[in-house]
Motif scaffolding. Structure first.
Motif, short mmCIF file in Angstrom:
data_model
loop_
_atom_site.label_atom_id
_atom_site.label_comp_id
_atom_site.label_asym_id
_atom_site.label_seq_id
_atom_site.Cartn_x
_atom_site.Cartn_y
_atom_site.Cartn_z
N THR A 1 0.80 -1.22 0.00
CA THR A 1 0.00 0.00 0.00
C THR A 1 0.84 1.27 0.00
O THR A 1 0.31 2.35 -0.23
N GLY A 2 2.12 1.13 0.26
CA GLY A 2 2.96 2.32 0.35
C GLY A 2 2.84 3.02 1.69
O GLY A 2 3.45 4.06 1.91
N PHE A 3 2.03 2.46 2.58
CA PHE A 3 1.90 3.05 3.91
C PHE A 3 3.11 2.68 4.76
O PHE A 3 3.78 1.67 4.52
N GLU A 4 3.34 3.53 5.73
CA GLU A 4 4.33 3.18 6.76
C GLU A 4 3.52 2.63 7.94
O GLU A 4 2.95 3.37 8.72
N ILE A 5 3.47 1.33 8.04
CA ILE A 5 2.60 0.69 9.04
C ILE A 5 3.26 0.75 10.42
O ILE A 5 4.41 0.36 10.59
N LEU A 6 2.50 1.26 11.37
CA LEU A 6 3.05 1.42 12.71
C LEU A 6 2.39 0.53 13.75
O LEU A 6 2.98 0.22 14.78
#
Lengths: 130, 130
Positions: free
Chosen positions: A106-111
């Motif tokens: 997704t291109g997210f930076e998953i935290l």
DNA sequence: ATGACTGCAAAGACTTTGCATCTTT
DNA sequence: AAAGATGCAAAGTCTTTGCAGTCAT
């Protein structure tokens, strides 16, 4: 710019010393005895500040209130969508892998990983609420 | 008891026909042209009703507003904690396994997986917000 | 002194509720 | 006719903001 604040320090320590994932109101209640003049607006302002500074993390609104977490390491929660109960789950390798692969996709930076559902007490009652 | 309501039906269909995960306000905006007298309170009431009936699912409050999902199959989302953007991620076997094992560990009935983090646009700016 | 921080109260945003009226059965 | 559903406005929550006074540097 950055300046020492007894209130902010207390809020941060409060958040770091609890395992629950409190709201602004809960934090205020905890600190009131020691800081009688502490105000809810101040708590909110400092929580925003601490969050922006990366010292704490927000779990987002749960059951209508924003919850905060003093643990900024990536980790996972299970949240009851009915009563708002929160449980930690150990950060297994499979979760880490999942977060990483979802991030790549997704291109997210998953935290964080939040699994939502019904806790044992709500599971029985809420399904057929009525 | 259960009685037909044109409004409720419209709300349900609206929710089922979109891939975004809307708020009450968004649904109202969609339906207003066809239902000029439709009221926000009615939308809220019916969303609660549909949720209790298990026909839709709430994703909880995201960025201050409750979001709903017409897809009641277990599935996964990625949510930006900064701007509220929501992305679906395919429900891979690893996610299913994760949900099941977390359910066993916690006794929760896990219904959804929400990975939270920063979307591509927020990832750059928000980390050092200022 | 200077600018950040705080308390208080007022304002905001979203959601829920009370009540009289309208609909579905 | 009876009971549920609706519209409207008022009330509730939680959160943010404006401002003058206070505190750390």
């Amino acid at each position: 710019m950055e300046r020492y604040s007894k209130n902010r320090q207390a809020i941060l320590e409060c958040l770091r010393s609890t395992k629950i994932h409190p709201t602004a109101g809960w934090i205020l209640d905890q600190l009131r005895p020691a800081y009688p003049s502490l105000n809810l607006a101040t708590v909110y302002r400092n929580l925003i500040r601490l969050k922006d500074d990366g010292l704490i993390r927000s779990m987002g609104d749960i059951a209508g209130e924003e919850h905060f977490d003093g643990d900024i390491q990536p980790h996972a929660h299970v949240i009851c969508t009915c009563c708002g109960k929160i449980a930690d789950i150990p950060l297994t390798e499979s979760i880490i892998n999942l977060m990483e692969s979802a991030g790549r996709q997704t291109g997210f930076e998953i935290l964080a990983s939040q699994l939502t559902g019904l806790c044992p007490s709500c599971s029985g009652s809420e399904n057929r609420k009525e």
